[in-house]
Structures are given as structure tokens and as C-alpha cells.
Design a protein around this motif. Structure first.
Motif, PDB file in Angstrom:
ATOM      1  N   PRO A 204      31.312  46.559  36.693  1.00 41.18           N
ATOM      2  CA  PRO A 204      31.390  46.063  38.071  1.00 41.18           C
ATOM      3  C   PRO A 204      32.564  45.119  38.316  1.00 41.18           C
ATOM      4  CG  PRO A 204      29.236  45.566  37.071  1.00 41.18           C
ATOM      5  CD  PRO A 204      30.036  46.269  36.045  1.00 41.18           C
ATOM      6  N   GLU A 205      32.920  44.291  37.294  1.00 35.06           N
ATOM      7  CA  GLU A 205      34.027  43.339  37.520  1.00 35.06           C
ATOM      8  C   GLU A 205      35.347  44.072  37.754  1.00 35.06           C
ATOM      9  OE1 GLU A 205      33.111  43.317  33.024  1.00 35.06           O
ATOM     10  OE2 GLU A 205      32.030  43.455  34.930  1.00 35.06           O
ATOM     11  N   ASN A 206      35.504  45.248  37.136  1.00 32.20           N
ATOM     12  CA  ASN A 206      36.736  46.029  37.358  1.00 32.20           C
ATOM     13  C   ASN A 206      36.797  46.571  38.785  1.00 32.20           C
ATOM     14  OD1 ASN A 206      37.423  45.581  34.685  1.00 32.20           O
ATOM     15  ND2 ASN A 206      36.573  47.504  33.964  1.00 32.20           N
ATOM     16  N   LEU A 207      35.661  47.009  39.287  1.00 36.40           N
ATOM     17  CA  LEU A 207      35.611  47.503  40.666  1.00 36.40           C
ATOM     18  C   LEU A 207      35.909  46.363  41.650  1.00 36.40           C
ATOM     19  CD1 LEU A 207      35.013  49.548  42.895  1.00 36.40           C
ATOM     20  CD2 LEU A 207      32.579  49.124  42.575  1.00 36.40           C
ATOM     21  N   LYS A 208      35.324  45.205  41.390  1.00 34.57           N
ATOM     22  CA  LYS A 208      35.568  44.049  42.285  1.00 34.57           C
ATOM     23  C   LYS A 208      37.052  43.689  42.313  1.00 34.57           C
ATOM     24  CE  LYS A 208      30.975  41.984  41.723  1.00 34.57           C
ATOM     25  NZ  LYS A 208      30.212  41.050  40.878  1.00 34.57           N
ATOM     26  N   LEU A 209      37.677  43.731  41.133  1.00 37.44           N
ATOM     27  CA  LEU A 209      39.110  43.408  41.064  1.00 37.44           C
ATOM     28  C   LEU A 209      39.921  44.404  41.899  1.00 37.44           C
ATOM     29  CD1 LEU A 209      41.536  41.865  39.873  1.00 37.44           C
ATOM     30  CD2 LEU A 209      41.369  43.296  37.836  1.00 37.44           C
ATOM     31  N   MET A 210      39.594  45.695  41.794  1.00 33.24           N
ATOM     32  CA  MET A 210      40.327  46.708  42.572  1.00 33.24           C
ATOM     33  C   MET A 210      40.098  46.529  44.074  1.00 33.24           C
ATOM     34  SD  MET A 210      42.262  48.299  40.705  1.00 33.24           S
ATOM     35  CE  MET A 210      42.335  47.533  39.095  1.00 33.24           C
ATOM     36  N   MET A 211      38.884  46.157  44.451  1.00 29.22           N
ATOM     37  CA  MET A 211      38.601  45.941  45.871  1.00 29.22           C
ATOM     38  C   MET A 211      39.411  44.757  46.405  1.00 29.22           C
ATOM     39  SD  MET A 211      34.555  46.928  45.772  1.00 29.22           S
ATOM     40  CE  MET A 211      34.028  46.249  47.322  1.00 29.22           C
ATOM     41  N   ASN A 212      39.587  43.750  45.566  1.00 26.52           N
ATOM     42  CA  ASN A 212      40.436  42.616  45.977  1.00 26.52           C
ATOM     43  C   ASN A 212      41.894  43.037  46.105  1.00 26.52           C
ATOM     44  OD1 ASN A 212      38.469  40.646  46.215  1.00 26.52           O
ATOM     45  ND2 ASN A 212      38.523  40.142  44.044  1.00 26.52           N
ATOM     46  N   LEU A 213      42.344  43.863  45.146  1.00 26.37           N
ATOM     47  CA  LEU A 213      43.741  44.301  45.158  1.00 26.37           C
ATOM     48  C   LEU A 213      44.033  45.253  46.327  1.00 26.37           C
ATOM     49  CD1 LEU A 213      44.331  44.729  41.317  1.00 26.37           C
ATOM     50  CD2 LEU A 213      45.397  43.038  42.790  1.00 26.37           C
ATOM     51  N   LEU A 214      43.008  45.930  46.804  1.00 27.00           N
ATOM     52  CA  LEU A 214      43.198  46.790  47.990  1.00 27.00           C
ATOM     53  C   LEU A 214      43.607  45.954  49.202  1.00 27.00           C
ATOM     54  CD1 LEU A 214      40.129  49.240  47.879  1.00 27.00           C
ATOM     55  CD2 LEU A 214      42.534  49.892  47.750  1.00 27.00           C
ATOM     56  N   ARG A 215      43.269  44.653  49.140  1.00 23.97           N
ATOM     57  CA  ARG A 215      43.602  43.769  50.272  1.00 23.97           C
ATOM     58  C   ARG A 215      44.807  42.885  49.955  1.00 23.97           C
ATOM     59  NH1 ARG A 215      38.072  42.477  50.022  1.00 23.97           N
ATOM     60  NH2 ARG A 215      38.614  40.322  49.588  1.00 23.97           N
ATOM     61  N   ASP A 216      45.544  43.215  48.918  1.00 25.91           N
ATOM     62  CA  ASP A 216      46.726  42.427  48.551  1.00 25.91           C
ATOM     63  C   ASP A 216      47.723  42.425  49.714  1.00 25.91           C
ATOM     64  OD1 ASP A 216      48.040  41.352  45.782  1.00 25.91           O
ATOM     65  OD2 ASP A 216      49.596  42.172  47.091  1.00 25.91           O
ATOM     66  N   LYS A 217      48.550  41.380  49.754  1.00 26.87           N
ATOM     67  CA  LYS A 217      49.505  41.318  50.883  1.00 26.87           C
ATOM     68  C   LYS A 217      50.608  42.369  50.764  1.00 26.87           C
ATOM     69  CE  LYS A 217      52.270  37.484  48.961  1.00 26.87           C
ATOM     70  NZ  LYS A 217      51.538  37.158  47.730  1.00 26.87           N
ATOM     71  N   SER A 218      50.810  42.911  49.562  1.00 29.59           N
ATOM     72  CA  SER A 218      51.846  43.933  49.382  1.00 29.59           C
ATOM     73  C   SER A 218      51.260  45.339  49.560  1.00 29.59           C
ATOM     74  CB  SER A 218      52.462  43.818  47.992  1.00 29.59           C
ATOM     75  OG  SER A 218      52.984  45.067  47.604  1.00 29.59           O
ATOM     76  N   PRO A 219      51.800  46.134  50.486  1.00 30.68           N
ATOM     77  CA  PRO A 219      51.324  47.508  50.676  1.00 30.68           C
ATOM     78  C   PRO A 219      51.465  48.357  49.407  1.00 30.68           C
ATOM     79  CG  PRO A 219      52.792  46.860  52.462  1.00 30.68           C
ATOM     80  CD  PRO A 219      52.856  45.785  51.439  1.00 30.68           C
ATOM     81  N   ASN A 220      52.498  48.078  48.610  1.00 28.72           N
ATOM     82  CA  ASN A 220      52.699  48.854  47.375  1.00 28.72           C
ATOM     83  C   ASN A 220      51.591  48.586  46.362  1.00 28.72           C
ATOM     84  OD1 ASN A 220      55.059  50.154  48.167  1.00 28.72           O
ATOM     85  ND2 ASN A 220      56.305  48.394  47.619  1.00 28.72           N
ATOM     86  N   ILE A 221      51.183  47.328  46.281  1.00 31.05           N
ATOM     87  CA  ILE A 221      50.106  46.983  45.353  1.00 31.05           C
ATOM     88  C   ILE A 221      48.779  47.564  45.860  1.00 31.05           C
ATOM     89  CG2 ILE A 221      48.719  45.017  44.515  1.00 31.05           C
ATOM     90  CD1 ILE A 221      51.409  43.680  43.842  1.00 31.05           C
ATOM     91  N   GLN A 222      48.566  47.490  47.171  1.00 30.49           N
ATOM     92  CA  GLN A 222      47.363  48.120  47.763  1.00 30.49           C
ATOM     93  C   GLN A 222      47.311  49.605  47.391  1.00 30.49           C
ATOM     94  OE1 GLN A 222      47.758  47.751  51.992  1.00 30.49           O
ATOM     95  NE2 GLN A 222      47.681  45.520  51.999  1.00 30.49           N
ATOM     96  N   PHE A 223      48.457  50.261  47.504  1.00 33.02           N
ATOM     97  CA  PHE A 223      48.539  51.707  47.264  1.00 33.02           C
ATOM     98  C   PHE A 223      48.213  52.047  45.812  1.00 33.02           C
ATOM     99  CE2 PHE A 223      51.103  55.671  46.588  1.00 33.02           C
ATOM    100  CZ  PHE A 223      50.393  56.484  47.454  1.00 33.02           C
TER     101      PHE A 223
END
Length: 289
Positions: A204-223
Motif C-alpha cells: 500500500p505504501e508504494n501505491l500511496k507514493l504513486m498517488m502523491n506523485l500523480l499530483r507532482d507540480k511537474s507534468p513529466n513526473i506526473q506522466f
């Protein structure tokens, strides 16, 4: 030495002389000395050493690679090259030689299964951009070139490696973060790493991390985060904790994904994947008691 090994414009390298020189480089320990004292050699000389080293490393006699055998018996050569990342004036030269070594599976194996492998996590975060990028190129090579070896290594060292890797995914350095996400996507989608992927997407902690990264300020990192996130959602064998997180955030995720990177209108595959994930998340409650 360079002339003997590489030849000149008008003549090929003399086979007999190449064999003798190679033997002398091993017997006298000169190959080790050139690496150990690389900092003392001038700029052009460093380039020559790199060329001599890489040339002699590629040398084959039938199916044998004598220099690979020599370095396998003297692994400290590999660790001297790796430590070269700590010395700015030789870091990039050492990187070139190290990547040439990694092409050979026996040498890649020595580095992967050594204690020094974890130094890469420090080197890819170095403040000097070109050295950090070079270290990342070597790190990526190590983790992608020899598929079966790497799968074995990751399975044996899963906890320590992914604990260190998580820090890279949360790095303050945009380039490190993006490259690490991209490499993670590549690793878990490689069929050789199926059991690694299964383990990774069950946490679950890996999924939470990815969900946070989906909202990163950089569109490339979100992608890049999207490409890892989709593996959690698309997996037909989700663990209960993963299902619970997705259910808990179901309305938010559907709304978020519906407007996620809408500007990527020309990327049909991305749009299809996004719609597929929305459908998977929407259908979730039907399969849970």
C-alpha cells in the motif's frame, strides 16, 4: 600503447604485438596502475587511458575475453572505477570505462552483488549535474542490461534496494526523480521481473507514493508516475489493502483521472489507458464484498 592496440590510419593493429602488450598489462599490473593514478594524468592522457582500457576489454581470443577474466580475478579494478565518481576530474572517464565493463555479465554481477552497489544511490544525487547524470546512466545500465541476472539480484535484495529507491522517488532533484520513476516503470513492466512487480504492487505504501506523485507540480513526473500507477490498478490480482485504498479514493480518483493531462490529445495510447483505468476503478465496488 594506443597505436599498438588501435592501429593507425594506414595500418591495422599487429595481432602478435597486441597479444604481447595485453599480457604485459596484466602481468606488470600496469592496467591497475593506470586506473589508480588516473588523476595524475593530463586531459588528453586520460582520454588515451580510456581508449586503451575499453579496447583491451573488448579483446577476444575465440570465445574467451582475457581482460574480463583478468578483472574478474582483480575485482578491485571495478571498485576503483566506481569510486571515481567521487573525484570530479576523473568521474566521467571512469563512467565510460565502467559502462564498458558492465556490458560483460560476469563483471556486472560482481558490482551488483557487492556492498558498493548501494553507493550508486549516493552518486546519482551528486550536486554536479553531468556527474550525477553519468552515474545514473551506469546505474540504469546495470539494472537493465542482463535481464535474468538482474531479476535474480532484485529478488534476493528486494527490501534494501527498494528502500533506497524510494528515497530517489522523493528526491528534491527533478532530474533524479524523473529518471528514477522512468526506470522503475521499465523494471516492473519487464517480464523477467514479474515476481518483483507482484511484490511491488502489493504494498500500500508504494501505491500511496504513486498517488502523491500523480499530483507532482511537474507534468513529466506526473506522466511517469501514471505509468507505474496503472500497474496497480490494472493488475487482476490486487491485494486487499490495495483494493481498500482505491475504494476509499474512488470518486476522487475518477474525477482526477478524467481531467488528468487532458492536453495530451495526440497520445491515443495514453487516452485509452486512462479510460481503462477509470473503468477499472469505477467497477471496483462490484467485486468487493
Amino acid at each position: 600503447m594506443k597505436e599498438i592496440l588501435c592501429g593507425t590510419n594506414d595500418k591495422e593493429p599487429p595481432t602478435e604485438a597486441v597479444a604481447q602488450l595485453a599480457q604485459e598489462l596484466y602481468n606488470s599490473g600496469l592496467l591497475v596502475t593506470l586506473i589508480a593514478d588516473l588523476q595524475l594524468i593530463d586531459f588528453e592522457g586520460k582520454k588515451d587511458v580510456t581508449q586503451i582500457f575499453n579496447n583491451i576489454l573488448r579483446r577476444q581470443i575465440g570465445t574467451r575475453s582475457p581482460t574480463v577474466e583478468y578483472i574478474s580475478a582483480h575485482p578491485h579494478i571495478l571498485f576503483m572505477l566506481l569510486k571515481g565518481y567521487e573525484a570530479p576530474q576523473i568521474a566521467l572517464r571512469c563512467g565510460i570505462m565502467l559502462r564498458e565493463c558492465i556490458r560483460h555479465e560476469p563483471l556486472a554481477k560482481i558490482i551488483l552483488f557487492s556492498n558498493q552497489f548501494r553507493d550508486f544511490f549516493k552518486y546519482v544525487e551528486l550536486l554536479t549535474f553531468d556527474i550525477a547524470s553519468d552515474a545514473f546512466a551506469t546505474f540504469k545500465d546495470l539494472l537493465t542490461r542482463h535481464k535474468v541476472l538482474v531479476a535474480d539480484f532484485l529478488e534476493q535484495n528486494y527490501d534494501t534496494i527498494f528502500e533506497d529507491y524510494e528515497k530517489l522517488l522523493q528526491s528534491e532533484n527533478y532530474v533524479t526523480k524523473r529518471q528514477s520513476l522512468k526506470l522503475l516503470g521499465e523494471l516492473i513492466l519487464d517480464r523477467h521481473n514479474f515476481s518483483i512487480m507482484t511484490k511491488y504492487i502489493s504494498k500500500p505504501e508504494n501505491l500511496k507514493l504513486m498517488m502523491n506523485l500523480l499530483r507532482d507540480k511537474s507534468p513529466n513526473i506526473q506522466f511517469e508516475a501514471f505509468h507505474v500507477f496503472k500497474v496497480f490498478v490494472a493488475s487482476p490480482h490486487k491485494t486487499q489493502p490495495i483494493v481498500e485504498i482505491l475504494l476509499k479514493n474512488q470518486p476522487k480518483l475518477i474525477e482526477f483521472l478524467s481531467s488528468f493531462q487532458k492536453e495530451r490529445t495526440d497520445d491515443e495510447q495514453f487516452t485509452d489507458e486512462k479510460n481503462y483505468l477509470i473503468k477499472q476503478i469505477r467497477d471496483l465496488k462490484k467485486t468487493t464484498p
